[in-house]
Design a protein around this motif. Structure first.
Motif, PDB file in Angstrom:
ATOM      1  N   MET A 290      75.313   8.667 -33.312  1.00 20.68           N
ATOM      2  CA  MET A 290      75.886   7.466 -32.680  1.00 20.68           C
ATOM      3  C   MET A 290      75.656   6.215 -33.527  1.00 20.68           C
ATOM      4  N   GLN A 291      76.734   5.443 -33.738  1.00 21.00           N
ATOM      5  CA  GLN A 291      76.669   4.205 -34.514  1.00 21.00           C
ATOM      6  C   GLN A 291      77.014   3.017 -33.613  1.00 21.00           C
ATOM      7  N   PRO A 292      76.562   1.805 -33.976  1.00 25.73           N
ATOM      8  CA  PRO A 292      76.774   0.659 -33.091  1.00 25.73           C
ATOM      9  C   PRO A 292      78.249   0.329 -32.886  1.00 25.73           C
ATOM     10  N   GLY A 293      78.629   0.246 -31.626  1.00 31.03           N
ATOM     11  CA  GLY A 293      80.016  -0.043 -31.279  1.00 31.03           C
ATOM     12  C   GLY A 293      80.788   1.186 -30.835  1.00 31.03           C
ATOM     13  N   GLN A 294      80.268   2.366 -31.173  1.00 30.35           N
ATOM     14  CA  GLN A 294      80.942   3.588 -30.746  1.00 30.35           C
ATOM     15  C   GLN A 294      80.655   3.855 -29.267  1.00 30.35           C
ATOM     16  N   PHE A 295      81.426   4.767 -28.701  1.00 30.51           N
ATOM     17  CA  PHE A 295      81.241   5.055 -27.281  1.00 30.51           C
ATOM     18  C   PHE A 295      81.340   6.552 -27.033  1.00 30.51           C
ATOM     19  N   ILE A 296      81.028   6.939 -25.805  1.00 26.56           N
ATOM     20  CA  ILE A 296      81.220   8.330 -25.400  1.00 26.56           C
ATOM     21  C   ILE A 296      82.278   8.351 -24.300  1.00 26.56           C
ATOM     22  N   HIS A 297      83.029   9.437 -24.245  1.00 28.77           N
ATOM     23  CA  HIS A 297      84.086   9.602 -23.260  1.00 28.77           C
ATOM     24  C   HIS A 297      83.601  10.668 -22.285  1.00 28.77           C
ATOM     25  N   VAL A 298      83.432  10.283 -21.024  1.00 30.64           N
ATOM     26  CA  VAL A 298      82.683  11.107 -20.074  1.00 30.64           C
ATOM     27  C   VAL A 298      83.558  11.572 -18.922  1.00 30.64           C
ATOM     28  N   LYS A 299      83.436  12.853 -18.593  1.00 33.19           N
ATOM     29  CA  LYS A 299      84.057  13.389 -17.376  1.00 33.19           C
ATOM     30  C   LYS A 299      83.006  13.327 -16.283  1.00 33.19           C
TER      31      LYS A 299
END
Length: 261
Positions: free
Chosen positions: A37-46
């Motif tokens: 994980m890098q700053p500004g990235q996100f995760i897409h969650v169900k």
């Protein structure tokens, strides 16, 4: 652009902590995703137990503990999905795609200003850690509606070694007004090589008006409501001077000078 691979993983939620009536933190154990994980990235969650809502939700990553293989997500209850999520008791499992998107890049220059409105404080935190590690001079402005909503203030204090600049809409802590007021004051005395910002869109627009007048490079996070998160559905397009971009895969970090508001 980030060279790390986007993974689909199941993550175990170790804690679902209530910070205020509307703000919660999820601690998710998912070593592979946390490590890249890098700053500004996100995760897409169900979100589990919501089979009638098939779309994933994007969540910015707030803190990462690589040793523990965990990452934390700061989220706000704003609708049916997040309200449902806030009621789930740990431990439970999430279906995660991540890390998604590009990142804030560490500039060559020395002085960086981070400006966060509300839960925008979350994605900027890892960037603050990396900038301090890189020996940069970092100032942070946190804005929220009221003192209780400045939930990231102590975490930033620990990284900076001093209090961040704070602004509250109701004047219960720090500057009385929007964080853009603090930024205007800072820019009168300090030259910055980069301003990085995440927050409500009207706040980011007024911030970009201020920084563009002073020709300061500004990188903003435009996290739109996303359906697919992989660039296929075009529900999250951003108008730029180079045409339409998809905030999920072309962003969410954009050069403010190229965004058409």
């Amino acid at each position: 652009a980030c060279m790390c691979e986007t993974l689909q993983r199941s993550g175990t939620v170790r804690a679902n902590r209530k910070l205020t009536d509307a703000l919660f933190v999820l601690d998710i154990e998912s070593p592979d995703v946390a490590a890249s994980m890098q700053p500004g990235q996100f995760i897409h969650v169900k979100i589990p137990g919501m089979d009638d809502h098939i779309l994933r939700r994007p969540f910015s990553v707030y803190q990462v503990d690589e040793g523990a293989g965990t990452m934390s997500v700061l989220y706000q209850c704003v609708g049916y999905g997040t309200d449902h999520l806030s009621r789930l008791e740990a431990p439970f499992t999430l279906d995660i795609i991540g890390p998604v998107g590009n990142r804030w890049e560490i500039p060559e220059g020395q002085r960086v200003l981070l400006v966060a409105g509300g839960v925008g404080a979350a994605p900027l935190f890892i960037f603050a850690e990396q900038l301090v590690s890189a020996g940069k001079e970092v100032d942070v402005v946190l804005g929220a509606q009221t003192k209780d909503a400045l939930v990231a203030r102590e975490a930033y204090m620990a990284v900076l070694g001093r209090e961040p600049y704070c602004a509250t809409d109701d004047g219960t802590y720090g500057y009385h007004g929007f964080c853009t007021g603090v930024v205007s004051e800072l820019l009168q005395t300090k030259p910055y090589d980069l301003v990085a910002c995440c927050g409500p869109e009207p706040m980011m627009k007024s911030l970009c008006d201020i920084t563009s007048a002073k020709n300061i490079p500004t990188a903003i996070s435009l996290e739109k409501r996303m359906a697919c998160g992989i660039g296929a559905c075009l529900s999250c397009v951003v108008a730029t001077t180079e045409g339409f971009k998809r905030s999920c895969v072309d962003g969410p970090i954009f050069d403010a000078a190229k965004v058409v508001w």
